[in-house]
Each structure stands twice: as structure tokens, then as C-alpha cells.
Write an enzyme that holds these catalytic residues in place. Structure first.
Site, PDB file in Angstrom:
ATOM      1  N   SER A 170      37.307  32.223  42.191  1.00 25.08           N
ATOM      2  CA  SER A 170      36.846  33.555  42.571  1.00 25.08           C
ATOM      3  C   SER A 170      35.459  33.887  42.061  1.00 25.08           C
ATOM      4  CB  SER A 170      37.847  34.610  42.078  1.00 25.08           C
ATOM      5  OG  SER A 170      38.075  34.480  40.681  1.00 25.08           O
ATOM      6  N   HIS A 176      36.295  40.730  37.099  1.00 28.97           N
ATOM      7  CA  HIS A 176      35.418  39.936  37.954  1.00 28.97           C
ATOM      8  C   HIS A 176      34.045  40.604  38.018  1.00 28.97           C
ATOM      9  CE1 HIS A 176      39.068  37.882  39.087  1.00 28.97           C
ATOM     10  NE2 HIS A 176      38.342  36.980  39.737  1.00 28.97           N
TER      11      HIS A 176
END
Length: 266
Positions: free
Chosen positions: A45, A247
Site C-alpha cells: 500500500s 498511511h
């Protein structure tokens, strides 16, 4: 294969965060790469760009992730993107290697974080307390040899599939600032943040050691994210209470990951 986009923290968490748009950075003044470069982006990711706008539904690949920013900065209008949120080393070997060939010039990659069940360790710390957090991190650090073995196999397969490529292996950012005064909705407590950062340093050390042993170039993202982890007033990572927790934000991909990669590639 449809993998869960954000395996880093797999448990359901509160949502909501506003996402901003950012233009692509200017091209580097001096570079070994140009429009003829055959570029392949691989990994999890953090390479797909999960957390940035316009991510696709299958893997979360965003045009504001660092691979697209780097390609644009070097005049590469088209490149092969096999990144996918939630990817582990097995996925690279089974599904992403096919994107490589003897004609591949450049490969970028982040992998290994999901193999360590990083997100589970964050949740253990928050749910079970300080002692359990330390025990979990101690076990994870002691077990890095297992991750190293998986990385060795992955890097060897990449080299076989792309024998002429320059491979840039990017590390992971520190997830948390270690100062006090951060809400539980944003991050674990101060002690737990320090322990989890200790784990992140061990992971990065392992990735660096194995990638350089494979003859690849390690790109350390930690200095570029310094002062911009979760709990910073200018965080480039999303807090716990977000749909893509821990993230990078668009700023994290641009000023953290892209800047780190471009500092090495020119």
C-alpha cells in the site's frame, strides 16, 4: 486477486478525513532516466498510494502515490504498476513478478511491512496495555529473521526476472512522534508509540540489510518523514481514526516518499 487494501490495520476503525489534491513535482535537474525508461512499480500500500485521492477499488493505486510522481518527474508517460494495498512477499512472488522482464530498467518496491503483521501490533498495544505492547514488540524484533528469509527470496526472484534493472527498495516511515499529548483517537499512548517505533526501526534495518545484500539500492524514508509522523502538528500520515490509518497523506507521498526516492535517483 482482490486483497484487502489496508492490511496494515485490518480491524474496523472510525473513518473520516479530508483529502487534498497536489500537483506533480517539477522534474529533477539531472537524471539518468527519461521517457525511454522502462519502469515497474511493485509492492504494498505504501507504493500503491493508499490514502491519496483517486485510488482504484482493487488495489488502491493512486496517481498521487510516489510511483506516478516519480515517473512524471522523469518524463515517463507510461509505466507498469503492479502495486497493491495489503500485499505481502507471497503476492509479489505470485502476482507482481510477471510485470518484470529483461527490458525493465527501473524497479521501485516497498514490501515486508504486512509480513510482520504490523497493524496487529499497533492494535495489541492499544488494546492490551504497555506490558503486552513491549512483549509483542520484543517477539517481533526477535523474529525478524523470518521476514529476512522472505525478503531474500523475493529480491532473488526480482533479480532473476529483471536482470538488468536498477532496483530501489524503499523503507517505511516512522509511524509516530514520541512526544506526549496525543489523543487515543490519533495514536497509542507515548510509551506504546516509542515501542512501536522501535519495531519500525528493526523492520527498516532488516529491509536495508537484505536489499543491499541483494545488490539493490535502499532508500531510507525515515529522515524525510522526521517531524511529520502521527501526533505531529504537520503530520504526513493519517491518524488511527481514519479510513486509511497510518498511511501517508498526499503530502507524505510527495514530500516524504517521492523526495526520498528522487534524492537517490536524481
Amino acid at each position: 486477486m482482490r486483497r484487502q487494501l489496508v492490511r496494515l490495520l485490518a480491524a474496523p476503525l472510525p473513518l473520516l478525513a479530508s483529502l487534498g489534491l497536489f500537483s506533480a513535482p517539477a522534474s529533477a535537474a539531472i537524471s539518468a532516466y527519461d521517457s525511454t525508461t522502462q519502469y515497474v512499480a511493485m509492492g504494498d500500500s505504501f507504493s500503491a498510494g493508499v490514502g491519496a485521492p483517486f485510488g482504484d477499488l482493487e488495489c488502491g493505486r493512486s496517481p498521487l502515490g510516489y510511483p506516478k510522481l516519480w515517473a512524471q518527474a522523469h518524463g515517463i508517460s507510461s509505466f507498469t504498476d503492479v502495486t497493491c494495498g495489503g500485499a505481502v512477499t507471497e503476492d509479489v512472488l505470485a502476482e507482481q513478478i510477471s510485470g518484470l522482464s529483461a527490458e525493465t530498467d527501473v524497479v521501485t518496491l516497498t514490501i515486508g511491512g504486512n509480513d510482520t503483521a504490523w497493524g496487529e501490533k499497533v492494535l495489541t498495544c492499544m488494546a492490551s496495555g504497555d506490558a503486552a505492547c513491549t512483549n509483542t514488540v520484543n517477539q517481533a524484533v526477535a523474529g525478524m529473521s523470518t521476514v529476512a528469509t522472505k525478503l531474500d527470496a523475493t529480491y532473488a526472484a526480482i533479480r532473476r526476472a529483471a536482470p538488468n534493472a536498477t532496483v530501489y527498495v524503499l523503507g517505511y516511515p516512522p509511524l509516530f512522534e514520541e512526544t506526549a499529548g496525543c489523543s487515543v483517537w490519533i495514536a497509542p499512548n507515548q510509551y506504546q508509540r516509542k515501542e512501536l517505533n522501535r519495531f519500525a526501526r528493526a523492520l527498516n534495518q532488516t529491509v536495508m540489510n537484505r536489499s543491499t545484500s541483494a545488490g539493490f539500492t535502499f532508500v531510507d524514508a525515515q529522515p524525510f518523514f522526521a517531524g511529520h509522523a502521527v501526533c505531529s502538528s504537520q503530520a504526513w500520515l493519517y491518524p488511527i481514526a481514519n479510513i486509511t490509518p497510518l498511511h501517508p497523506t498526499p503530502d507524505g507521498y510527495r514530500y516524504g516518499y517521492f523526495a526520498a526516492l528522487n534524492s537517490v535517483t536524481g
